[in-house]
Design a protein around this motif. Structure first.
Motif, PDB file in Angstrom:
ATOM      1  N   PHE A 111       0.856  -1.178   0.000  1.00 15.06           N
ATOM      2  CA  PHE A 111       0.000   0.000   0.000  1.00 15.06           C
ATOM      3  C   PHE A 111       0.900   1.239   0.000  1.00 15.06           C
ATOM      4  O   PHE A 111       2.108   1.143   0.201  1.00 15.06           O
ATOM      5  N   ALA A 112       0.313   2.395  -0.204  1.00 11.97           N
ATOM      6  CA  ALA A 112       1.078   3.640  -0.224  1.00 11.97           C
ATOM      7  C   ALA A 112       1.674   3.922   1.150  1.00 11.97           C
ATOM      8  O   ALA A 112       1.194   3.431   2.179  1.00 11.97           O
ATOM      9  N   ASP A 113       2.730   4.734   1.165  1.00 11.30           N
ATOM     10  CA  ASP A 113       3.384   5.106   2.421  1.00 11.30           C
ATOM     11  C   ASP A 113       2.387   5.790   3.354  1.00 11.30           C
ATOM     12  O   ASP A 113       1.603   6.645   2.937  1.00 11.30           O
ATOM     13  N   HIS A 114       2.411   5.395   4.631  1.00 15.48           N
ATOM     14  CA  HIS A 114       1.516   5.927   5.667  1.00 15.48           C
ATOM     15  C   HIS A 114       0.037   5.643   5.353  1.00 15.48           C
ATOM     16  O   HIS A 114      -0.855   6.386   5.778  1.00 15.48           O
ATOM     17  N   HIS A 115      -0.240   4.581   4.628  1.00 16.88           N
ATOM     18  CA  HIS A 115      -1.609   4.258   4.224  1.00 16.88           C
ATOM     19  C   HIS A 115      -2.497   3.994   5.451  1.00 16.88           C
ATOM     20  O   HIS A 115      -2.111   3.274   6.369  1.00 16.88           O
ATOM     21  N   GLN A 116      -3.677   4.571   5.438  1.00 20.53           N
ATOM     22  CA  GLN A 116      -4.657   4.308   6.495  1.00 20.53           C
ATOM     23  C   GLN A 116      -5.543   3.146   6.052  1.00 20.53           C
ATOM     24  O   GLN A 116      -6.328   3.266   5.127  1.00 20.53           O
ATOM     25  N   PHE A 117      -5.397   2.010   6.712  1.00 19.12           N
ATOM     26  CA  PHE A 117      -6.095   0.800   6.299  1.00 19.12           C
ATOM     27  C   PHE A 117      -7.605   0.910   6.549  1.00 19.12           C
ATOM     28  O   PHE A 117      -8.037   1.379   7.605  1.00 19.12           O
TER      29      PHE A 117
END
Length: 369
Positions: free
Chosen positions: A290-296
């Motif tokens: 997922f993208a950096d610092h992604h909020q799941f």
């Protein structure tokens, strides 16, 4: 092996990079001429940063400094608190959440409960709070996390990181590449560390890399690699979160991956090195990035559940400590996923017998100041 790597650039965006570069050069010129003022402070301040966008391993290097300096003095780490939902200065406590202070400061405050961890986008304001506020007034040294371009504060020691697989000297300015400023920004560094090196890097590659970087005689150059310590459970058998290290962590030997089919879940800037390293240690590895610092989200949780269920037995899930701070709060993870979800701590190790030299340089600076 040569120090130059092939990596993606968006060459059609080079004209925009030129405009961006002019703005950055003007800003740096104003600081260099004293027209924009820098603030100095009377205690040791060490900055760990880079001139690229993400992925150079700042957090494990900051943690290395924390471990090195904590026996000598009261250490504080000051970060911007990227993607937090709060504003201004905030000191992390045992009750702080990742949304309040950011995922990396949250991670660090739990790993090092005796270290002050604070966030403030205005770094001089953050330093003033750490020095003058009663709870932190005994601070003896401050580590700035990712403040290389935040030039309103003047650190006593500037440490610049560059990824071995994407050396800044071969990169381009944003948006065509990942450089926040031109490669000559390296001249502000006192120490340059080439990170994420192969553990078996040879002397000729080190020499070629050193020549390519063209550092000044006053600058020190070091090489580090990633080291993977014992994974630990993120959730208990009943699905409830366990305490993050060092408190009550249920660790497993680093060799536990040997016969497992592993799902690697990451939301970091550069997962390729981790994919390569862990892939060599397990039966098979399936990366879910997922993208950096992604909020799941709950949709992400379903994707994780389905991907894990499709793996062969024996299987488990590995994630990073930074991602663990967000996965803790994610709804929808299955009981099976929670029971098999492990966090992989990452540390740095100095290569070529350089650890003692680096440690002495840092300790001497702190003691002298």
């Amino acid at each position: 092996m040569t120090p130059e790597r092939r990596f993606k650039k968006y060459r059609w965006l080079l004209p925009l990079s030129g405009l961006y570069g002019l703005a950055v050069e003007l800003r740096n010129w104003l600081f260099d001429r004293g027209l924009l003022k820098q603030q100095s402070f009377s205690l040791p301040i060490i900055n760990v940063g880079n001139i690229t966008v993400g992925g150079t391993g700042k957090t494990p290097h900051v943690e290395y400094l924390v471990r090195l300096l904590s026996p000598l003095t009261q250490v504080a780490v000051l970060s911007r608190g990227y993607k937090r939902k709060t504003k201004g200065y905030r000191l992390a406590t045992a009750l702080s959440t990742a949304s309040e202070v950011g995922d990396e400061p949250f991670q660090m405050s739990h790993k090092f409960p005796t270290v002050y961890v604070a966030v403030d986008a205005d770094r001089p304001d953050g330093v003033r709070h750490l020095i003058s506020d009663t709870p932190t007034a005994d601070v003896g040294a401050i580590i700035l996390d990712d403040a290389y371009q935040h030039r309103y504060i003047k650190p006593g020691l500037n440490i610049l990181l560059t990824d071995f697989n994407r050396l800044f000297i071969y990169d381009s300015l944003l948006p065509a590449g990942r450089l926040r400023e031109s490669a000559k920004g390296k001249d502000r560094a006192d120490i340059v560390i080439v990170t994420k090196c192969p553990s078996d890097i040879d002397a000729s590659t080190i020499s070629l890399t050193a020549k390519a970087l063209r550092l000044q005689p006053r600058q020190s150059l070091y090489f580090t690699t990633l080291r993977y310590s014992q994974p630990y459970r993120l959730f208990q058998d009943d699905g409830q979160p366990v305490s993050l290290p060092p408190l009550n962590a249920q660790t497993q030997p680093a060799t536990m991956l040997a016969d497992r089919h592993v799902l690697l879940v990451t939301g970091i800037a550069s997962p390729k090195v981790m994919v390569r390293d862990l892939g060599n240690r397990c039966a098979s590895l399936t990366p879910l990035t997922f993208a950096d610092h992604h909020q799941f989200t709950t949709a992400d949780a379903e994707r994780i559940n389905d991907t894990f269920a499709a793996l062969k037995e024996p299987r488990l899930i590995i994630t990073t400590e930074k991602d663990a701070t967000r996965l803790l709060l994610t709804d929808g993870l299955s009981q099976d996923v929670r029971q098999h979800l492990y966090v992989q701590p990452i540390e740095v190790a100095f290569l070529n017998g350089q650890q003692e030299s680096f440690n002495n340089k840092i300790i001497s600076y702190v003691r002298e100041n």
